[in-house]
Design a protein around this motif. Structure first.
Motif, PDB file in Angstrom:
ATOM      1  N   TYR A 184      -5.885 -15.159   4.221  1.00 26.37           N
ATOM      2  CA  TYR A 184      -5.131 -14.456   3.180  1.00 26.37           C
ATOM      3  C   TYR A 184      -3.638 -14.751   3.312  1.00 26.37           C
ATOM      4  CZ  TYR A 184      -3.549 -10.418   0.388  1.00 26.37           C
ATOM      5  OH  TYR A 184      -2.951  -9.595  -0.538  1.00 26.37           O
ATOM      6  N   GLN A 189      -1.807 -15.266  -0.278  1.00 23.26           N
ATOM      7  CA  GLN A 189      -2.592 -14.275  -0.995  1.00 23.26           C
ATOM      8  C   GLN A 189      -3.395 -14.867  -2.158  1.00 23.26           C
ATOM      9  OE1 GLN A 189      -0.048 -10.968  -2.052  1.00 23.26           O
ATOM     10  NE2 GLN A 189       0.894 -10.881  -0.029  1.00 23.26           N
ATOM     11  N   GLU A 356       5.113  -5.055  -1.539  1.00 25.15           N
ATOM     12  CA  GLU A 356       4.225  -5.150  -0.384  1.00 25.15           C
ATOM     13  C   GLU A 356       4.880  -4.540   0.856  1.00 25.15           C
ATOM     14  OE1 GLU A 356       1.354  -8.541   1.565  1.00 25.15           O
ATOM     15  OE2 GLU A 356       3.393  -9.148   1.014  1.00 25.15           O
ATOM     16  N   TYR A 373      -2.046  -7.485  10.152  1.00 23.18           N
ATOM     17  CA  TYR A 373      -1.354  -7.873   8.933  1.00 23.18           C
ATOM     18  C   TYR A 373       0.101  -7.402   8.937  1.00 23.18           C
ATOM     19  CZ  TYR A 373      -0.577  -9.028   4.058  1.00 23.18           C
ATOM     20  OH  TYR A 373      -0.088  -9.588   2.903  1.00 23.18           O
TER      21      TYR A 373
END
Length: 590
Positions: A184, A189, A356, A373
């Motif tokens: 990812y 993404q 984000e 992450y």
């Protein structure tokens, strides 16, 4: 041809072949052919049945055993060490999987450098446990799952198999999540989390094709993946090195002043994440890949020594990589709040969107709650996007390598416990499906934060399974009948028994705290866990009784284990081996 029939207490038949020679002994007794038997190899009559015999090395490259030179020499040889190099590095992958990496970074965020000594202690404890797995596989020629198949009755054996599979599946889910997150990040993404989950199905099959090119090439590939992790995680450490004095203090000064309950939980989590139950099954099988004459005591001693040295080197490298991870985030995130990180990102060149950053680091003064992450986002803000991608490459290498070794563990466990031999692609497909089905569901319907938050639950699940690998390993290696001259000595028995109690106790504490903090406080949940706890401790108690018996305690001599009885053939009172043998103590049973 005459035979001596062996009956176990549960009625299974076995036999020891005997040959009538043209000349008999003075007593007239037939002579048994014992040329293929030894006191410490897999041909030991105490655990050899003809109905369920397992051919040597059936589970691991039976047609490609690696020759090892110079075992007859007493001096140390680096050439011989190189021939033994491989299994320890595959084993060490479990110390570097995404679950371990996340535990490392969380300990750095919560306690700074203060828990490095816990990491070092856990690694040393892991080495001692792995040494038992080495000795079991090397001396007997049977790996742990095969030995469980030989020594335990059907019902407890099947329960142990289920527990081992649960541990493997739990670890597999962690690895799938870690690999998906890495994909990812690396795809900016473009590949969603659920897409990364699906990719792990196919790339695992692709990597498993490597074993078609030979065992040594496969081991070399795993060495390459470990090198990738060392470079990527070490890059962050070297790029902006933390204060080395603090690192040294953290390694050699026990304690965690000011850490609070969260620090204690992270310390317990480190131990739970480092010592993995399925790793004992894996390592005891991997050592069978070397061609060693188990009838030669000196060769077995030398093989044990070289495998142990190789494991020391492999775990030292994995320990250094874990130190890199802990220290990078202790230096960068210890004591930092979400607002601090948000401000850092606002003034950086990171390509992460403002939305984000606000999602994962909200504008508040709460301490950062780090995961894989969030760690990548922080590194991107602190050092630039290159650091984030380098981090993702390291996580990808960790996920891929641990996924492959997990697949091998699953194969050994299934073949050993069930005496069932599937094609590797079928085994991969089964474990992949079981692990990926819930992960794919969560990836589709849950967000990244919920997905990465599974790590504590999965570590708790694997911690619960540890006694079912650790106690049998200690039991078998403490049995004189199984290990012969290589049985654990009194000091080792006491030390390892204490170690087992400490490790199992720490892991159970971690499970109880995790359940208490994350599950609703409701009577139905407490009832369900109470029933489970009783059943769980019953099985643990059963294994402990076997352990006591292996230690020489006579209180447990009536346990329903595969205690073989050798009956006299054809009424011949003078036939050799015409007595019952306790398989653990090796004593005659009248």
């Amino acid at each position: 041809m005459e035979s001596v029939t062996i009956l176990s207490v549960n009625g299974k038949r076995a036999s020891l072949s005997s040959s009538s020679s043209s000349s008999s002994s003075e007593s007239g007794a037939p002579k048994l052919d014992v040329s293929q038997m030894d006191d410490h190899g897999r041909n030991n009559s105490a655990f050899r049945n003809d109905e369920d015999d397992i051919p040597p090395n059936q589970t691991y490259y039976a047609d490609e055993l690696i020759d090892v030179p110079d075992l007859g020499k007493k001096s140390f040889s680096f050439r011989t060490l190189w021939a033994f190099t491989g299994p320890g590095f595959l084993m060490s992958i479990a110390y570097l999987d995404p679950g371990n990496i996340e535990s490392d970074l969380q300990s750095g965020v919560v306690a700074g450098y203060k828990l490095l000594w816990v990491l070092m202690t856990a690694t040393i404890m892991g080495l001692l446990v792995q040494r038992l797995a080495i000795r079991l596989g090397m001396v007997t020629g049977l790996h742990l799952a095969e030995m469980c198949y030989k020594q335990y009755p059907k019902v407890p054996r099947l329960i142990l198999w289920i527990m081992a599979e649960i541990a493997i599946i739990g670890s597999d889910i962690q690895e799938v999540i870690g690999t998906s997150l890495a994909i990812y990040i690396l795809s900016d993404q473009a590949v969603p989390i659920w897409g990364g989950v699906l990719i792990t199905v196919f790339d695992t099959f692709t990597f498993l094709l490597l074993d078609k090119y030979g065992l040594r090439k496969l081991e070399l590939f795993f060495g390459f993946l470990i090198t990738v992790m060392a470079i990527t995680f070490g890059y962050e450490y070297v790029h902006d090195p933390p204060p080395q004095i603090e690192v040294i203090k953290g390694l050699f000064i026990p304690g965690c002043a000011g850490c609070g309950p969260e620090g204690v939980l992270r310390a317990v989590g480190i131990v739970g994440a480092v010592i993995m139950p399925h790793n004992l099954f894996l390592h005891s099988a991997l050592v069978k890949s070397r061609k060693v004459d188990r009838k030669d005591k000196h060769s077995v001693q030398q093989a044990n020594m070289y495998f142990f040295v190789e494991s020391c080197i492999a775990l030292l490298i994995s320990f250094i990589i874990n130190i890199f991870v802990v220290c990078v985030f202790a230096y960068g995130l210890f004591g930092k709040t979400n607002q601090d990180v948000q401000d850092l990102c606002a003034n950086s060149t990171s390509s992460s969107s403002e939305q984000e950053i606000e999602e994962f680091f909200p504008a508040n003064n709460e301490t950062v709650d780090a995961d894989i992450y969030r760690a990548g986002l922080f590194l991107g803000c602190q050092y630039g996007d290159a650091a984030r991608y380098i981090w993702a490459v390291g996580i990808l290498a960790a996920g891929q390598s641990s996924t492959m070794t997990g697949t091998y563990s699953g194969q050994f466990v299934m073949e050993g416990f069930l005496n069932l031999h599937w094609a590797r692609w079928k085994r991969v497909l089964l474990t992949r499906t079981i692990a990926i089905a819930p992960t794919l569901f969560l990836a589709i319907f849950a967000d990244i934060q919920q997905l990465t938050g599974l790590n504590d639950y999965l570590n708790a699940v694997m911690s619960l399974q540890l006694p079912f690998a650790l106690i049998p390993t200690l039991t078998f290696t403490s049995s004189p009948k199984i290990m012969g001259d290589f049985v654990n000595g009194l000091f080792n028995k006491i030390l390892l028994a204490i170690l087992a109690v400490v490790v199992v106790g720490i892991n159970l504490f971690f499970v109880v705290v995790t359940i208490d903090e994350n599950l609703p406080h409701h009577w139905a949940i407490y009832t369900a866990f109470g029933i489970f706890g009783v059943l769980y401790m019953t099985l643990v108690g059963y294994l402990v009784l076997h352990l006591i018996d292996a230690f020489g305690g006579r209180c447990c001599s009536r346990l329903p284990y595969e205690r073989l009885t050798v009956h006299k053939g054809d009424g011949d009172e003078t036939a050799p081996f015409a007595f019952a043998v306790d398989q653990y103590s090796g004593n005659r049973i009248n």
